[in-house]
Scaffold this motif. Structure first.
Motif, PDB file in Angstrom:
ATOM      1  N   ASP A  12     -10.856  -5.092  -5.766  1.00 59.70           N
ATOM      2  CA  ASP A  12     -10.395  -6.359  -6.325  1.00 59.70           C
ATOM      3  C   ASP A  12      -8.955  -6.222  -6.790  1.00 59.70           C
ATOM      4  N   SER A  34      -5.257  -9.293   0.327  1.00 54.48           N
ATOM      5  CA  SER A  34      -6.428  -9.788   1.036  1.00 54.48           C
ATOM      6  C   SER A  34      -6.373  -9.422   2.520  1.00 54.48           C
ATOM      7  N   PHE A  40     -11.591  -9.249  -3.011  1.00 54.08           N
ATOM      8  CA  PHE A  40     -11.427 -10.408  -3.886  1.00 54.08           C
ATOM      9  C   PHE A  40     -10.120 -10.309  -4.640  1.00 54.08           C
ATOM     10  N   TRP A  42      -7.862 -12.312  -7.832  1.00 52.10           N
ATOM     11  CA  TRP A  42      -7.950 -13.267  -8.935  1.00 52.10           C
ATOM     12  C   TRP A  42      -6.579 -13.437  -9.564  1.00 52.10           C
ATOM     13  N   GLY A  53      -9.107 -17.977  -7.188  1.00 51.68           N
ATOM     14  CA  GLY A  53      -9.825 -16.889  -6.524  1.00 51.68           C
ATOM     15  C   GLY A  53      -9.479 -16.851  -5.046  1.00 51.68           C
ATOM     16  N   PHE A  55     -10.879 -15.155  -1.612  1.00 50.24           N
ATOM     17  CA  PHE A  55     -12.112 -14.560  -1.112  1.00 50.24           C
ATOM     18  C   PHE A  55     -11.939 -14.079   0.325  1.00 50.24           C
TER      19      PHE A  55
END
Length: 68
Positions: A12, A34, A40, A42, A53, A55
């Motif tokens: 993350d 990403s 993930f 944030w 967010g 994804f």
């Protein structure tokens, strides 16, 4: 016979937007992460109480405070 397994960890990226940062630059960093293996991302914006967010597949969702 029991087989021990390791917990599945995710990668993350968490960014907290500070007043001196540019939103576009921080979002660009999250999208770069990403594309390069982060599951993930944030982006927390304390000023307007929102969380963006990122994804898998670079799907983006915006979460805002309940009073907005």
């Amino acid at each position: 016979m029991a087989i021990a397994t390791q917990p599945q960890l995710t990668l993350d990226e968490i960014e907290i937007l500070s007043p001196d940062q540019k939103f576009k630059k921080v979002l660009s960093k999250l999208l770069h992460c990403s594309r390069n293996g982060t599951e993930f991302g944030w982006l927390i914006n304390p000023e307007d109480e929102s969380v963006l967010g990122v994804f898998p597949g670079q799907r983006v969702e915006l979460y805002e405070g309940a009073d907005k």
